[in-house]
Design a protein around this motif. Structure first.
Motif, PDB file in Angstrom:
ATOM      1  N   ASP A  49       0.843  -1.199   0.000  1.00  0.00           N
ATOM      2  CA  ASP A  49       0.000   0.000   0.000  1.00  0.00           C
ATOM      3  C   ASP A  49       0.874   1.243   0.000  1.00  0.00           C
ATOM      4  O   ASP A  49       2.101   1.142   0.082  1.00  0.00           O
ATOM      5  N   ASP A  50       0.233   2.377  -0.092  1.00  0.00           N
ATOM      6  CA  ASP A  50       0.986   3.628  -0.144  1.00  0.00           C
ATOM      7  C   ASP A  50       0.087   4.775   0.309  1.00  0.00           C
ATOM      8  O   ASP A  50      -1.125   4.608   0.402  1.00  0.00           O
ATOM      9  N   THR A  51       0.715   5.934   0.531  1.00  0.00           N
ATOM     10  CA  THR A  51      -0.067   7.095   0.969  1.00  0.00           C
ATOM     11  C   THR A  51      -0.885   7.645  -0.205  1.00  0.00           C
ATOM     12  O   THR A  51      -0.471   7.545  -1.358  1.00  0.00           O
ATOM     13  N   PRO A  52      -2.048   8.200   0.073  1.00  0.00           N
ATOM     14  CA  PRO A  52      -2.899   8.697  -1.019  1.00  0.00           C
ATOM     15  C   PRO A  52      -2.345   9.964  -1.677  1.00  0.00           C
ATOM     16  O   PRO A  52      -1.885  10.864  -0.965  1.00  0.00           O
ATOM     17  N   PHE A  53      -2.374   9.995  -3.002  1.00  0.00           N
ATOM     18  CA  PHE A  53      -2.060  11.247  -3.709  1.00  0.00           C
ATOM     19  C   PHE A  53      -3.053  12.295  -3.258  1.00  0.00           C
ATOM     20  O   PHE A  53      -4.249  11.993  -3.087  1.00  0.00           O
ATOM     21  N   LEU A  61      -4.335   0.511  -1.066  1.00  0.00           N
ATOM     22  CA  LEU A  61      -3.754  -0.665  -1.739  1.00  0.00           C
ATOM     23  C   LEU A  61      -3.329  -0.297  -3.157  1.00  0.00           C
ATOM     24  O   LEU A  61      -4.091   0.305  -3.903  1.00  0.00           O
ATOM     25  N   ARG A  62      -2.114  -0.688  -3.521  1.00  0.00           N
ATOM     26  CA  ARG A  62      -1.544  -0.262  -4.812  1.00  0.00           C
ATOM     27  C   ARG A  62      -2.079  -1.104  -5.973  1.00  0.00           C
ATOM     28  O   ARG A  62      -2.214  -2.320  -5.868  1.00  0.00           O
ATOM     29  N   VAL A  63      -2.307  -0.432  -7.089  1.00  0.00           N
ATOM     30  CA  VAL A  63      -2.839  -1.101  -8.274  1.00  0.00           C
ATOM     31  C   VAL A  63      -1.796  -2.050  -8.883  1.00  0.00           C
ATOM     32  O   VAL A  63      -2.162  -3.129  -9.386  1.00  0.00           O
ATOM     33  N   VAL A  65       0.501  -3.764  -7.322  1.00  0.00           N
ATOM     34  CA  VAL A  65       0.604  -4.967  -6.490  1.00  0.00           C
ATOM     35  C   VAL A  65      -0.607  -5.882  -6.751  1.00  0.00           C
ATOM     36  O   VAL A  65      -0.459  -7.100  -6.907  1.00  0.00           O
ATOM     37  N   MET A  66      -1.798  -5.287  -6.826  1.00  0.00           N
ATOM     38  CA  MET A  66      -3.005  -6.093  -7.096  1.00  0.00           C
ATOM     39  C   MET A  66      -2.924  -6.719  -8.484  1.00  0.00           C
ATOM     40  O   MET A  66      -3.288  -7.888  -8.677  1.00  0.00           O
ATOM     41  N   ASP A  67      -2.411  -5.978  -9.441  1.00  0.00           N
ATOM     42  CA  ASP A  67      -2.246  -6.484 -10.809  1.00  0.00           C
ATOM     43  C   ASP A  67      -1.344  -7.726 -10.784  1.00  0.00           C
ATOM     44  O   ASP A  67      -1.698  -8.785 -11.320  1.00  0.00           O
ATOM     45  N   ALA A  68      -0.189  -7.604 -10.107  1.00  0.00           N
ATOM     46  CA  ALA A  68       0.775  -8.711 -10.071  1.00  0.00           C
ATOM     47  C   ALA A  68       0.178  -9.930  -9.371  1.00  0.00           C
ATOM     48  O   ALA A  68       0.364 -11.076  -9.824  1.00  0.00           O
ATOM     49  N   ALA A  69      -0.548  -9.688  -8.282  1.00  0.00           N
ATOM     50  CA  ALA A  69      -1.116 -10.812  -7.511  1.00  0.00           C
ATOM     51  C   ALA A  69      -2.162 -11.559  -8.336  1.00  0.00           C
ATOM     52  O   ALA A  69      -2.128 -12.793  -8.427  1.00  0.00           O
ATOM     53  N   LEU A  70      -3.082 -10.820  -8.941  1.00  0.00           N
ATOM     54  CA  LEU A  70      -4.152 -11.463  -9.731  1.00  0.00           C
ATOM     55  C   LEU A  70      -3.565 -12.152 -10.956  1.00  0.00           C
ATOM     56  O   LEU A  70      -3.959 -13.262 -11.319  1.00  0.00           O
ATOM     57  N   ARG A 117      -8.123  -2.766   2.783  1.00  0.00           N
ATOM     58  CA  ARG A 117      -7.651  -2.517   4.158  1.00  0.00           C
ATOM     59  C   ARG A 117      -7.364  -1.041   4.254  1.00  0.00           C
ATOM     60  O   ARG A 117      -7.267  -0.350   3.248  1.00  0.00           O
ATOM     61  N   TYR A 118      -7.177  -0.546   5.430  1.00  0.00           N
ATOM     62  CA  TYR A 118      -6.793   0.847   5.594  1.00  0.00           C
ATOM     63  C   TYR A 118      -7.808   1.744   4.891  1.00  0.00           C
ATOM     64  O   TYR A 118      -8.993   1.625   5.135  1.00  0.00           O
ATOM     65  N   GLU A 119      -7.396   2.595   3.957  1.00  0.00           N
ATOM     66  CA  GLU A 119      -8.360   3.473   3.282  1.00  0.00           C
ATOM     67  C   GLU A 119      -8.988   2.817   2.058  1.00  0.00           C
ATOM     68  O   GLU A 119      -9.725   3.458   1.314  1.00  0.00           O
ATOM     69  N   GLY A 120      -8.636   1.565   1.790  1.00  0.00           N
ATOM     70  CA  GLY A 120      -9.269   0.882   0.661  1.00  0.00           C
ATOM     71  C   GLY A 120      -8.350   0.704  -0.527  1.00  0.00           C
ATOM     72  O   GLY A 120      -7.137   0.533  -0.358  1.00  0.00           O
ATOM     73  N   PHE A 121      -8.925   0.753  -1.732  1.00  0.00           N
ATOM     74  CA  PHE A 121      -8.188   0.433  -2.953  1.00  0.00           C
ATOM     75  C   PHE A 121      -7.833   1.691  -3.725  1.00  0.00           C
ATOM     76  O   PHE A 121      -8.606   2.648  -3.742  1.00  0.00           O
ATOM     77  N   ASP A 122      -6.730   1.634  -4.458  1.00  0.00           N
ATOM     78  CA  ASP A 122      -6.525   2.593  -5.544  1.00  0.00           C
ATOM     79  C   ASP A 122      -7.720   2.418  -6.491  1.00  0.00           C
ATOM     80  O   ASP A 122      -8.061   1.286  -6.863  1.00  0.00           O
ATOM     81  N   GLU A 123      -8.373   3.502  -6.855  1.00  0.00           N
ATOM     82  CA  GLU A 123      -9.614   3.429  -7.644  1.00  0.00           C
ATOM     83  C   GLU A 123      -9.407   2.684  -8.965  1.00  0.00           C
ATOM     84  O   GLU A 123     -10.350   2.098  -9.512  1.00  0.00           O
ATOM     85  N   ARG A 124      -8.166   2.653  -9.482  1.00  0.00           N
ATOM     86  CA  ARG A 124      -7.930   1.952 -10.752  1.00  0.00           C
ATOM     87  C   ARG A 124      -8.114   0.439 -10.610  1.00  0.00           C
ATOM     88  O   ARG A 124      -8.429  -0.235 -11.587  1.00  0.00           O
ATOM     89  N   ILE A 125      -7.960  -0.079  -9.392  1.00  0.00           N
ATOM     90  CA  ILE A 125      -8.245  -1.507  -9.160  1.00  0.00           C
ATOM     91  C   ILE A 125      -9.734  -1.761  -9.429  1.00  0.00           C
ATOM     92  O   ILE A 125     -10.108  -2.705 -10.129  1.00  0.00           O
ATOM     93  N   VAL A 126     -10.567  -0.887  -8.886  1.00  0.00           N
ATOM     94  CA  VAL A 126     -12.015  -1.042  -9.034  1.00  0.00           C
ATOM     95  C   VAL A 126     -12.414  -0.829 -10.500  1.00  0.00           C
ATOM     96  O   VAL A 126     -13.168  -1.617 -11.073  1.00  0.00           O
TER      97      VAL A 126
END
Ligand code: ADE
Length: 231
Positions: A49-53, A61-63, A65-70, A117-126
């Motif tokens: 994860d990372d701090t929000p822009f 949650l970083r996009v 990281v989610m990309d690589a995991a999926l 978790r935390y503040e949720g997902f990077d919107e690009r994941i959704v």
């Protein structure tokens, strides 16, 4: 059904898998798998994860990281995944779970739940990986894991073989059999307790009258939106 949960806390699901109706569903051929994005990050220290822009509290949650995991888990570009299976972001602002949504998911062969978790997902994941968003209610949990268990419980119990009695999930609260209303009240032995009796009709053995009484009580409960009125 193949139900996958993407979570930073896969251990939480060990206990859940052991619960009777979940264990029955799994023995019956359904699957509940977990995938931890932390196992797929290339960032130092297992960062996911990372701090929000733009600033603000919490972590997102970083996009990448989610990309690589999926991608690693499904051996496919996650952009294409949502055409093959429902990929659902669990988020408090999502489509609110109800019996119709549960039925919709229970009819799917494969579903993936993404836990924030935390503040949720990077919107690009959704926007790019998900087919749906889902909320279990308009309140904020610390993460999506409990929401994933709520979804898994509600969906798996609808599938044949997970409940003890085949009819248990048919005529229940909010089902079509009850016109979408909450279930009627139940009573069991003793028929008299501390002076509190049981509606006579339920002891009568008249199936038709019992059916009518139950339907009427269910309709009444449906009409009072704040739940069962209590004295
Ligand atoms: N994650 C955090 N809060 C949630 C909620 N209410 N529903 C689904 N996922 C969540």
């Amino acid at each position: 059904m193949q139900l996958d949960v993407v979570t930073l806390f896969p251990d939480w699901f060990e206990w859940f898998r052991g619960q009777r109706h979940i264990a029955n569903a799994l023995r019956g051929g359904h699957e509940l798998r977990t995938l931890n994005p932390r196992d797929h990050t290339t960032l130092s220290g297992g960062q996911v994860d990372d701090t929000p822009f733009g600033g603000g509290a919490g972590m997102v949650l970083r996009v990448d990281v989610m990309d690589a995991a999926l991608r690693a888990f499904y051996n496919a570009d996650p952009v294409d995944l949502r055409r093959e299976r429902r990929v659902i972001a669990l988020t408090p602002g999502g489509r609110v779970l109800d019996d119709a949504f549960v039925d919709e998911l229970a009819a799917e062969p494969a579903v993936t739940l993404l836990c924030g978790r935390y503040e949720g997902f990077d919107e690009r994941i959704v926007q790019h990986f998900c087919s749906d968003t889902l909320s279990i209610g308009r309140y904020v949990l610390a993460g999506g894991e409990l929401a994933a268990m709520v979804v898994a419980d509600a969906v798996l119990r609808k599938l044949p073989g997970s409940l003890g009695h085949a009819d248990s999930a048919v005529e229940e609260s909010f089902s079509a059999a009850l016109g979408g209303n909450p279930e009627y009240p139940h009573y069991t032995r003793p028929a008299e307790y501390r002076g509190w009796g049981v509606p006579e009709v339920l002891l009568s053995g008249h199936h038709e009258e019992i059916r009518n009484w139950r339907r009427a009580r269910s309709d009444e409960r449906g009409a009072s939106s704040g739940g069962t009125p209590l004295p």
